[in-house]
Design a protein around this motif. Structure first.
Motif, PDB file in Angstrom:
ATOM      1  N   GLN A 141       0.830  -1.200   0.000  1.00  0.00           N
ATOM      2  CA  GLN A 141       0.000   0.000   0.000  1.00  0.00           C
ATOM      3  C   GLN A 141       0.875   1.264   0.000  1.00  0.00           C
ATOM      4  O   GLN A 141       0.627   2.213  -0.741  1.00  0.00           O
ATOM      5  N   LYS A 142       1.934   1.222   0.823  1.00  0.00           N
ATOM      6  CA  LYS A 142       2.836   2.388   0.915  1.00  0.00           C
ATOM      7  C   LYS A 142       3.537   2.637  -0.417  1.00  0.00           C
ATOM      8  O   LYS A 142       3.652   3.782  -0.862  1.00  0.00           O
ATOM      9  N   ALA A 143       4.009   1.525  -1.038  1.00  0.00           N
ATOM     10  CA  ALA A 143       4.736   1.666  -2.298  1.00  0.00           C
ATOM     11  C   ALA A 143       3.810   2.230  -3.382  1.00  0.00           C
ATOM     12  O   ALA A 143       4.190   3.130  -4.128  1.00  0.00           O
ATOM     13  N   LEU A 144       2.567   1.719  -3.433  1.00  0.00           N
ATOM     14  CA  LEU A 144       1.615   2.203  -4.442  1.00  0.00           C
ATOM     15  C   LEU A 144       1.393   3.698  -4.261  1.00  0.00           C
ATOM     16  O   LEU A 144       1.395   4.474  -5.218  1.00  0.00           O
ATOM     17  N   LYS A 145       1.221   4.086  -3.009  1.00  0.00           N
ATOM     18  CA  LYS A 145       0.959   5.494  -2.723  1.00  0.00           C
ATOM     19  C   LYS A 145       2.164   6.352  -3.118  1.00  0.00           C
ATOM     20  O   LYS A 145       2.016   7.393  -3.755  1.00  0.00           O
ATOM     21  N   ASN A 148       2.486   6.737  -6.674  1.00  0.00           N
ATOM     22  CA  ASN A 148       1.256   7.247  -7.261  1.00  0.00           C
ATOM     23  C   ASN A 148       0.637   6.251  -8.248  1.00  0.00           C
ATOM     24  O   ASN A 148       0.325   6.587  -9.384  1.00  0.00           O
ATOM     25  N   LEU A 149       0.513   5.006  -7.788  1.00  0.00           N
ATOM     26  CA  LEU A 149      -0.053   3.944  -8.618  1.00  0.00           C
ATOM     27  C   LEU A 149      -1.350   3.463  -7.990  1.00  0.00           C
ATOM     28  O   LEU A 149      -1.572   3.636  -6.790  1.00  0.00           O
ATOM     29  N   ARG A 150      -2.194   2.808  -8.826  1.00  0.00           N
ATOM     30  CA  ARG A 150      -3.432   2.260  -8.274  1.00  0.00           C
ATOM     31  C   ARG A 150      -3.270   0.768  -7.982  1.00  0.00           C
ATOM     32  O   ARG A 150      -2.319   0.136  -8.479  1.00  0.00           O
ATOM     33  N   GLY A 151      -4.201   0.223  -7.177  1.00  0.00           N
ATOM     34  CA  GLY A 151      -4.131  -1.181  -6.759  1.00  0.00           C
ATOM     35  C   GLY A 151      -3.917  -2.119  -7.931  1.00  0.00           C
ATOM     36  O   GLY A 151      -3.137  -3.069  -7.865  1.00  0.00           O
TER      37      GLY A 151
END
Ligand code: ATP
Length: 535
Positions: A141-145, A148-151
């Protein structure tokens, strides 16, 4: 077993509560509820009885080189500050912490974990302080955020290597802290002393500063001479102590496993230096056996010998007794007890001053002026054997156990779910705490089947017969099946029920918690029957 289930049972049934819960709790402090206090007391009593009061001073226990004596102490929590200077705690008892300049949070350096990850041509170390089970989910979750990527884009994250401790990372400029948005907010690790400081007396100056003990052991060392002078003990002998210790842990966590206030059960065992390796082996095996005898057995319990490079300079052996707590990642174990060969380090330090290593020898630490920097008591803490006339400083073997960690392991081990018929005969999931009978908070519960026809009177008579011998519980409320369930959750080994037949032939049923077997016993024989089965 999932840890949440145990944590919720502990609260629901009154084993453990968060300290000061109505004010939002205080991190790292716990209260034992009505069932928990009995359980923990039973753990401490079993230890004291097995190690001290029931110990036979004249018999040679299995695996011991010879017979030995055991005695006890109960020392104060606040001691002379010099004790901690000489023991090394004042200078050395610290962990490393890192601060986050963005979130203002503080973490223990070795407990922050994370993983290197690359996306969009950038590579960072994302860090988390989440519990083991949710670690990877939190990192993702942290890396996606951060990127700036979505699930649905999770596949574009290129993970590198496994989850590792922040301690493996040299340069923090690429580290995204557990509660930070971007990299570079963690400060370099700094030392943090774990002792709680307090002020003794009304003047409140720095000279009056004292510490809450971080271990019970030092009280035993500083009383070594008092015990020798006031009893007839001869080496080899052990002094035991159970009591509170305090450590200002940077990140208390995992329920009671790492608390800031906890209880220790420690033995300092004094022996002749030439015999200390055998005594070390003996205590290591004896203490491991103690846990297995009380029901911690199998793959979840292990004895881990430290490698030579992990040992302190004065020690020729240290072993940990460890348990695979359910909140740890698979394959990891947490320490329940350490058994250390401490040589003559502690007694000699309290005689001469704080010891340090100099050219492979222990020597009193010196200040710039060449004088001892942390002076010892100057008292003679050596021992003279009155038969051989030899004078020496005894070597010490220290089995040091945590009462709260032990209690938590017994709670984890006891938790079981199985299928059992309810009042209507339908199979239902049953939660049952399979404590060893010595540890069970309540030993027997007594129920009248219904609240009439003289059943409560007979049930109360049985309850009163049991009370002088054991913790017994009387319950007449609700369907009998539900009353059994409540006792299963409390871990009560035996339930005694007074029913219609009891009024005619004066027999009652006894139900066994684990096998669910039921049998009839004469009401007059119940006390003997339960006592026999608990023995
Ligand atoms: P850890 O490495 O887990 O911090 P330790 O090696 O510092 O533990 P010792 O100083 O050997 O622990 O203390 C002896 C025992 O006291 C431990 O085995 C443990 O059972 C208990 N203990 C130590 N610290 C804590 C704590 N913060 N909370 C609960 N129990 C503790």
């Amino acid at each position: 077993m999932e840890m949440e289930k145990l944590v919720s049972l502990c609260k629901r049934r009154g084993f453990l509560f968060q300290s000061s819960e109505i004010y939002g709790g205080l991190n790292g402090f716990w209260d034992y509820g009505p069932l928990g206090v009995e359980l923990k007391r039973n753990v401490k009593d079993a230890w004291w009885r097995d190690m001290v009061t029931a110990h036979d001073d004249f018999a040679i226990p299995l695996g011991a080189p010879e017979a030995y004596e055991m005695t006890g102490l109960d020392c104060s929590i606040i001691m002379h500050p010099q004790v901690w200077k000489v023991s090394g705690h004042y200078d050395l008892f610290h962990d490393f912490m890192v601060d986050c300049t963005e979130s203002k949070k503080r973490y223990r350096h070795d407990q922050v974990r994370g993983r290197w990850v690359e996306a969009k041509g950038k590579r960072v170390f994302v860090a988390t302080s989440a519990e083991a089970e949710s670690e990877q989910a939190d990192l993702q979750q942290k890396a996606l955020k951060f990127f700036n990527l979505r699930g649905k884009d999770a596949d574009s994250l290129a993970w590198e290597g496994p989850v590792v401790s922040l301690a493996t990372v040299q340069d923090f400029s690429q580290v995204v802290g557990p509660d930070a948005k971007g990299p570079g907010t963690l400060t370099p690790p700094r030392e943090f002393n774990l002792m709680f400081k307090t002020i003794v007396g009304a003047l409140g100056t720095e000279e009056d500063a004292a510490f809450l003990r971080p271990e019970t052991a030092q009280g035993i060392f500083v009383n070594f001479k008092n015990v020798l002078d006031s009893t007839r003990v001869r080496v080899p002998f052990g002094i035991a102590q159970v009591g509170k210790s305090f450590r200002n842990e940077i990140t208390p966590r995992n329920f009671t496993f790492r608390s800031r206030e906890f209880e220790q059960m420690e033995i300092e065992f004094f022996c002749h230096p030439s015999q200390s390796p055998q005594w070390y082996q003996y205590w290591r095996d004896r203490r491991f056996r103690w846990y297995t005898e009380l029901g911690l057995a199998g793959e979840r319990l292990r004895l881990r010998e430290h490698h030579a490079d992990e040992l302190s300079h004065y020690s020729c052996g240290t072993a940990d007794i460890e348990y695979a707590f359910p909140f740890l990642p698979p394959g990891e174990f947490g320490e329940l007890e350490g058994i250390a060969h401490r040589g003559d380090f502690d007694l000699r330090s309290h005689m001469e001053g704080k010891l340090v290593r100099e050219d492979d020898q222990l020597a009193v630490e010196k200040g710039p002026d060449g004088k001892p920097r942390r002076r010892g008591s100057g008292k003679d803490l050596s021992y003279r054997d009155d038969i051989s006339n030899e004078r020496y400083i005894p070597h010490v073997i220290e089995p040091s156990a945590g009462a709260d960690r032990g209690t938590l392991a017994f709670l984890c081990e006891a938790y079981h779910e199985d299928q059992a018929p309810d009042d209507k005969g339908d199979l239902q999931t049953r939660v049952v705490m399979k404590f060893h009978p010595r540890l069970a908070p309540i030993k027997a519960a007594v129920f009248p089947l219904v609240k009439k026809d003289g059943m409560p009177e007979l049930a109360l008579e049985i309850y009163r017969g049991l009370k002088p011998h054991m913790t017994a519980f009387y319950d007449e409320k609700g369907a009998v099946g539900r009353r059994y369930r409540r006792q299963d959750e409390a871990g009560t080994p035996f339930c005694i029920t007074v029913d219609g037949q009891s009024l005619q032939d004066k027999t009652v049923t006894v139900r066994h918690r684990d096998t669910l077997e039921q049998w009839r016993v004469k009401a007059d024989d119940v006390v003997d029957e339960i006592r026999r089965r608990l023995a």
